[in-house]
Design an enzyme around this catalytic site. Sequence first.
Site, PDB file in Angstrom:
ATOM      1  CG  HIS A 143      -0.260  -0.097   2.522  1.00  9.23           C
ATOM      2  ND1 HIS A 143       0.192  -1.301   3.039  1.00  9.23           N
ATOM      3  CD2 HIS A 143       0.057   0.836   3.461  1.00  9.23           C
ATOM      4  CE1 HIS A 143       0.752  -1.110   4.213  1.00  9.23           C
ATOM      5  NE2 HIS A 143       0.695   0.189   4.499  1.00  9.23           N
ATOM      6  CG  HIS A 145       0.366   1.592  10.076  1.00 10.44           C
ATOM      7  ND1 HIS A 145       1.608   1.365   9.542  1.00 10.44           N
ATOM      8  CD2 HIS A 145       0.373   2.897  10.483  1.00 10.44           C
ATOM      9  CE1 HIS A 145       2.335   2.474   9.598  1.00 10.44           C
ATOM     10  NE2 HIS A 145       1.605   3.420  10.173  1.00 10.44           N
TER      11      HIS A 145
END
Length: 377
Positions: free
Chosen positions: A62, A301
């Site tokens: 990502h 994250h």
Amino acid sequence: MLKLTNDDITMAQAAKDKIAAITTIAEQLNERGLVTSEYVTGMLNRELQNSTYLGNGIAIPHGTTDTRDLVNETGVVIHHFPDGVNWGDNNLVYVAIGIAAKSDEHLGILKQLTKVLSVDGVEEKLKAATTEQDIITLLNGDVQFEADFNQQLMQLNFPATDMIQMAAVAGGCLKNQDCVAQQFVAELVVKAPTHLGNGLWLISGDKAVNRSAMAFVTTSEHCEFNGEVVKGLIVIAACNDTHHGFLKTLSHCIFEQQQGELLIASKDKLIAYFTNHEEDDISSDSALTETFRINNTHGLHARPSAMLVATIKPFSANIMVKNLDGEDKTVNAKSLMKVIGLGVKYGDRLQFIADGDDAKQALAAISEAIVSGLSEG
């Protein structure tokens, strides 16, 4: 929750390395209108910062936080690599989930993936997948790798006065979680329980079971069965072999004569004891507790979670962590997937419980790492 469709998945792909794989995934994100063409730079830069390999043959490439303005719409594309792609350190990736996220949606995706990232057997199943539905079923956690045991499957200090009531309550918990059908509950109340000692009893069954699971019920009233005291009842519903971990933990509990501790333990401690398969005492007067607030803009994250776990692992102490602002569960702080599964966002409070000779030093190191931003400043 991530809602996957067959259109999100491209099967039977091949790539010479992860750079080629990420570039192809970025192109498809762009073709679908989810991102601009420049987003690929953010994805490659993100990979340079820290590998997006998560484990069990899965990676989640990502973009960086400063390329979120290049995302037009949140979404994913998934590429299946049956021959695997070396994602660094000889970690082979069979499924790469390319994420375009406008904010922190990727935390939810990570959380959803924790079930398939923390159990054995997933990697081979992903490698052997032949259809889009195979991939969806595995990533959604519809294939059961661990038996269920959670807050909703416990009823502590229920005012039951006989074994039938205890069994009915346990069966109701299992049925409410869609683990069993009514037939299981009906048969449960007429089954003869097994006494595990010290007032703890066990009933198990495999009829009309949808998902393997365990229910735990204790009573606040005087209760007897065949002249022996009843303080708690464990009910195990089995439709596969995923409940074996519970049986192993119970065997250890009986051997160590810890039934009494189970009967007075909190829901958090019971979950930690059974789901982490810990083989030490579930309660300790020497345990230390500290709470820290997470100030990372985008929460925990993959990268900051990895830094937190890397800080904790060198210590010998048993260290558990709970997100006080998230789901009510306590997990092993040395497990990356368990920590990611807490879904920690900016401002959430993490409560750490450390028990061991170096517990104090561990909590000090955790404090320093969190204050320093967990590699994010």
